[in-house]
Design an enzyme around this catalytic site. Sequence first.
Site, PDB file in Angstrom:
ATOM      1  N   GLY A   1       0.726  -1.301   0.141  1.00 52.71           N
ATOM      2  CA  GLY A   1       0.197  -0.041  -0.053  1.00 52.71           C
ATOM      3  C   GLY A   1       0.910   1.232   0.144  1.00 52.71           C
ATOM      4  O   GLY A   1       2.225   1.237   0.233  1.00 52.71           O
TER       5      GLY A   1
ATOM      6  N   LYS B   1      -5.058 -18.221   0.491  1.00 52.34           N
ATOM      7  CA  LYS B   1      -6.376 -17.912   0.850  1.00 52.34           C
ATOM      8  C   LYS B   1      -7.605 -18.915   0.884  1.00 52.34           C
ATOM      9  O   LYS B   1      -8.320 -18.340   1.858  1.00 52.34           O
ATOM     10  CB  LYS B   1      -6.616 -17.109  -1.007  1.00 52.34           C
ATOM     11  CG  LYS B   1      -6.112 -15.768  -0.986  1.00 52.34           C
ATOM     12  CD  LYS B   1      -6.742 -14.585  -0.097  1.00 52.34           C
ATOM     13  CE  LYS B   1      -6.468 -13.191  -0.747  1.00 52.34           C
ATOM     14  NZ  LYS B   1      -6.837 -12.273  -0.008  1.00 52.34           N
TER      15      LYS B   1
ATOM     16  N   ALA C   1      -6.058  -6.833   3.419  1.00 49.03           N
ATOM     17  CA  ALA C   1      -4.585  -7.285   3.528  1.00 49.03           C
ATOM     18  C   ALA C   1      -4.189  -8.541   3.113  1.00 49.03           C
ATOM     19  O   ALA C   1      -4.545  -9.550   3.308  1.00 49.03           O
ATOM     20  CB  ALA C   1      -4.055  -6.938   4.976  1.00 49.03           C
TER      21      ALA C   1
ATOM     22  N   TYR D   1      -0.403 -18.444  -3.113  1.00 46.28           N
ATOM     23  CA  TYR D   1      -1.365 -17.459  -2.832  1.00 46.28           C
ATOM     24  C   TYR D   1      -2.836 -18.239  -2.619  1.00 46.28           C
ATOM     25  O   TYR D   1      -3.283 -17.718  -1.903  1.00 46.28           O
ATOM     26  CB  TYR D   1      -1.273 -16.527  -3.939  1.00 46.28           C
ATOM     27  CG  TYR D   1      -2.454 -15.604  -4.164  1.00 46.28           C
ATOM     28  CD1 TYR D   1      -2.358 -14.375  -3.155  1.00 46.28           C
ATOM     29  CD2 TYR D   1      -3.551 -15.648  -4.805  1.00 46.28           C
ATOM     30  CE1 TYR D   1      -3.232 -13.495  -3.292  1.00 46.28           C
ATOM     31  CE2 TYR D   1      -4.406 -14.940  -4.778  1.00 46.28           C
ATOM     32  CZ  TYR D   1      -4.255 -13.675  -4.070  1.00 46.28           C
ATOM     33  OH  TYR D   1      -5.599 -12.760  -4.251  1.00 46.28           O
TER      34      TYR D   1
END
Lengths: 326, 326
Positions: free
Chosen positions: A37, A154, A83, A150
């Site tokens: 970010g 998740k 996030a 990833y």
Amino acid sequence: MKTHLVTGGAGFIGSHLCDKLLADGHAVIAIDDFSLGTYENLIEAIKHEHFKFLEGDVANSSFWHQLAKDCPTNSIDVIWHMAANSDISAGVKDSTVDLHRTFLTTFHTLEAAKALGVKHFALASTSAVYGDLQSVLSEDSAPLNPISNYGAMKLASEAAATAKTSTDLDKLWIFRFPNVVGPRSTHGVIHDFVRKLNSTPRRLEVLGDGTQCKPYLHVIELLDAMMHTVRNSNEKINRFLIGPLGDKGTTVRYIADLVIRLYGTNAEIVYGNGNRGWVGDVPTFTYSTDKIYSLGWKPKLTSNQTIDKAVGEIVAELKSPVVALR
Amino acid sequence: MKTHLVTGGAGFIGSHLCDKLLADGHAVIAIDDFSLGTYENLIEAIKHEHFKFLEGDVANSSFWHQLAKDCPTNSIDVIWHMAANSDISAGVKDSTVDLHRTFLTTFHTLEAAKALGVKHFALASTSAVYGDLQSVLSEDSAPLNPISNYGAMKLASEAAATAKTSTDLDKLWIFRFPNVVGPRSTHGVIHDFVRKLNSTPRRLEVLGDGTQCKPYLHVIELLDAMMHTVRNSNEKINRFLIGPLGDKGTTVRYIADLVIRLYGTNAEIVYGNGNRGWVGDVPTFTYSTDKIYSLGWKPKLTSNQTIDKAVGEIVAELKSPVVALR
């Protein structure tokens, strides 16, 4: 007015979410560690009187202990956990990236929800949980065999969250995102192409043969879908796929051609071999969005229309002024 | 002769697995941190010349770094990851128990497989990944909404493992166990009942109304099924449910009556309310074992026959000699 806590609040989707919640009249607490970010993403939000920003790593339990001291119990209505590591390729190379940034951020944010007495939790998940499943993907498709860390982390996050509905959470929303594009993005194919043209304006190297075909959704439509779902769904566990209009995805070739045109160059496109851009890449998938349609939400843009809009935005955002002068 | 590494090798299922592999003529390296495993479980294995035991926590990467130094690359053929928290209720109370013992053991054992060049990986998973899904459970059932942290961290483990098949692993076996019973068990309903009778021989308090009904499989049959599957399945990702003969489970009432009879007491049974023993408990589920049947493996015992055998074994193992003298 409700109070919303947004993790990853300075990130791509998180910062748009903060803007949207503020515009809708809510108070927002945003948290970010600035690993992906940026402060610039919050340039509008910080002008708002009901916006509060905290710098910190939500995978660190001592960050939350401090916040719990400063924050009265039951003062937060909803946690939006946005996030995550969004660079799939980086996570394939080093599994600890997704362990920490994708899974442990979720684990500790869920623990924080319990400590703070927050009963409503919204989780950003992904189509990558399906791995290479060759069927039209729906909320109940299985088996779930993610092929990237990833996607794995998740899915792990989804699992950790559903378990909390038996103890701490009253309502959980799990959103499985397709490829999301738009301003402030930090990764993805458009992004990569623009950056490549910034360094080699006459040549665009494409990973894979360009036939990869996936659905793309604009971040503004994504937010609209999430807001609609949170307002209108009433199960304890609410899992939704969100996708663009129609069942057609967009090919990498389409994107490459468009990026070159809008960039204003006549670069040669050099394709690679095979339809898999990199290890962990899922080359083609198709989404069923019947469930969210039946809840009364429908996107306005097809995948190609989304790309048309986003390429313009991302070229405007990222195109190097140095290159532009050449 | 192959070399097999078994995590949780001193535990309930892990120690039986070591015995079985040694009996089949293989070399075995067992690892355990004795959090649930015991030295006594290895009393037969340690007599064997091809057995090696290492005490250590497989969730600790420095343990594996040391092992990698001592162990030539490619010298291990298969890793069987059996280490996990098996006390579901403990994990519901404190999420970090399953985070560390169930998920992070898997994560770091997978990383170790990469470092050691091990291409074949077998993972103990569970029916708890399904949560309260009210249908006959098969390998492709969905959605997966675990209601306990144990189930969540097992699903997370599955996900972390499938992702490794795109980079490091050639073959992965995921076994979703039902309730496994037999000698050396550390938890479970039979175990609980015998321990309760040890302290109050005239009264047996049962969590829930006793109508909970689940399939039970004997550990010896489980091992037989896993061995058969590893020998005969040829996909990259091989996920199998393993269950007892027939589609009937066993009620808690049946188990309570049998434990009292074989314990040799006339204890009064006091039932609780509702069919959920504790938070995170899945009261009833039914397994489809069609997939493993079609691979040529079939159990010998029904769920009730399994219980008949296991209750005798566990009473013999755990019944307090002090109580027996009363």
